[in-house]
Scaffold this active site. Structure first.
Site, PDB file in Angstrom:
ATOM      1  N   GLY A  56       0.761  -1.397  -0.087  1.00 55.04           N
ATOM      2  CA  GLY A  56       0.206  -0.074   0.017  1.00 55.04           C
ATOM      3  C   GLY A  56       0.845   1.387   0.055  1.00 55.04           C
ATOM      4  CD1 TRP A  58       4.484   3.397  -4.551  1.00 56.56           C
ATOM      5  CD2 TRP A  58       3.787   3.346  -6.699  1.00 56.56           C
ATOM      6  NE1 TRP A  58       5.669   3.537  -5.533  1.00 56.56           N
ATOM      7  CE2 TRP A  58       5.038   3.380  -6.989  1.00 56.56           C
ATOM      8  CE3 TRP A  58       3.064   3.143  -8.039  1.00 56.56           C
ATOM      9  CZ2 TRP A  58       5.906   3.465  -7.955  1.00 56.56           C
ATOM     10  CZ3 TRP A  58       3.837   3.359  -9.364  1.00 56.56           C
ATOM     11  CH2 TRP A  58       5.197   3.428  -9.235  1.00 56.56           C
ATOM     12  CG  ASP A  73      -1.434  -7.009  -4.758  1.00 54.47           C
ATOM     13  OD1 ASP A  73      -1.222  -8.433  -4.952  1.00 54.47           O
ATOM     14  OD2 ASP A  73      -0.415  -6.256  -4.633  1.00 54.47           O
ATOM     15  CG  ASP A  89      -4.985 -12.488 -12.087  1.00 57.10           C
ATOM     16  OD1 ASP A  89      -4.386 -11.360 -12.706  1.00 57.10           O
ATOM     17  OD2 ASP A  89      -4.854 -13.575 -12.422  1.00 57.10           O
ATOM     18  CG  ASP A 112       6.446  -0.048  -7.235  1.00 56.20           C
ATOM     19  OD1 ASP A 112       7.434  -0.020  -8.140  1.00 56.20           O
ATOM     20  OD2 ASP A 112       6.725  -0.333  -6.306  1.00 56.20           O
ATOM     21  CE  LYS A 152       8.699  -2.972  -9.638  1.00 51.49           C
ATOM     22  NZ  LYS A 152       9.050  -2.984  -8.250  1.00 51.49           N
TER      23      LYS A 152
END
Length: 207
Positions: A56, A58, A73, A89, A112, A152
């Site tokens: 958590g 971000w 998530d 998912d 990220d 990322k």
């Protein structure tokens, strides 16, 4: 996230201890803070979709910057005020429907997420590519016109292809490594602003 240092690199890491002191759930929070300071990604009143959000860090930053957040998530995440958490998912239709039940479109999509690291560079790179492509698929579905996307990726032979594909869809596009990234890490972030359609090509923005 356990706040006990689990690795030597944690015990020696400035941002690990800074996060512990300032109440962030992960050192990664500073990466988003630094990128936002440099590129102006999140504004007050925005809606942000945070993919691969747990634990958590971000999401915390996005809320501090004045945004409302939908965080997604597979792993559970402890509640954060201002954040709607969906455990699921990001590649599944069910998860997308749950997101759509909260919000149809977002000002910013951030990701990220990292794959489970095997220590084999080729495997880790390609697993990262799969995650990045899934995040980009979500961005194309949920971003408002003019929105921003931050994701990322692990640098490797697929990085130029990904950049070439992503940049078609954003007015501003850049590959960037924030100061908070570990010096020995191969991670790099794609930052795209001004989502929506194809734009007249300009000189390379990666420098």
């Amino acid at each position: 996230m356990s706040m006990k240092p689990r690795r030597v690199e944690d015990r020696q890491d400035h941002y690990y201890w800074k996060a512990k002191k300032e109440g962030y759930r992960s050192r990664a929070a500073y990466k988003l803070l630094q990128m936002d300071r440099k590129f102006g990604i999140i504004r007050k009143g925005y809606w942000v979709l945070d993919l691969g959000a747990s634990p958590g860090g971000w999401s915390q930053v996005a809320v501090e910057l004045g945004a409302s957040v939908v965080a997604v998530d597979l792993a559970p995440m402890k509640p954060i005020d201002g954040v709607v958490f969906i455990q699921g998912d990001i590649t599944s239709k069910e998860t997308r429907e749950m997101i759509r039940g909260v919000r149809e479109k977002f000002d910013v999509v951030i990701c990220d997420a990292s794959p489970k690291i095997t220590g084999h560079w080729d495997i880790d790179h390609y697993r990262s590519v799969e995650l990045v492509e899934a995040a980009f698929s979500m961005a194309r579905e949920f971003l408002k016109p003019g929105g921003s996307f931050v994701v990322k990726m692990f640098q490797g032979q697929e990085t130029p292809r990904l950049y070439s594909e992503f940049k078609k869809h954003f007015r501003f596009k850049k590959l960037h490594s924030p100061p908070a990234s570990r010096k020995r890490s191969s991670e790099i972030y794609f930052i795209g602003k001004g989502f929506g359609g194809k734009f007249r090509p300009k000189r390379d923005d990666t420098d």
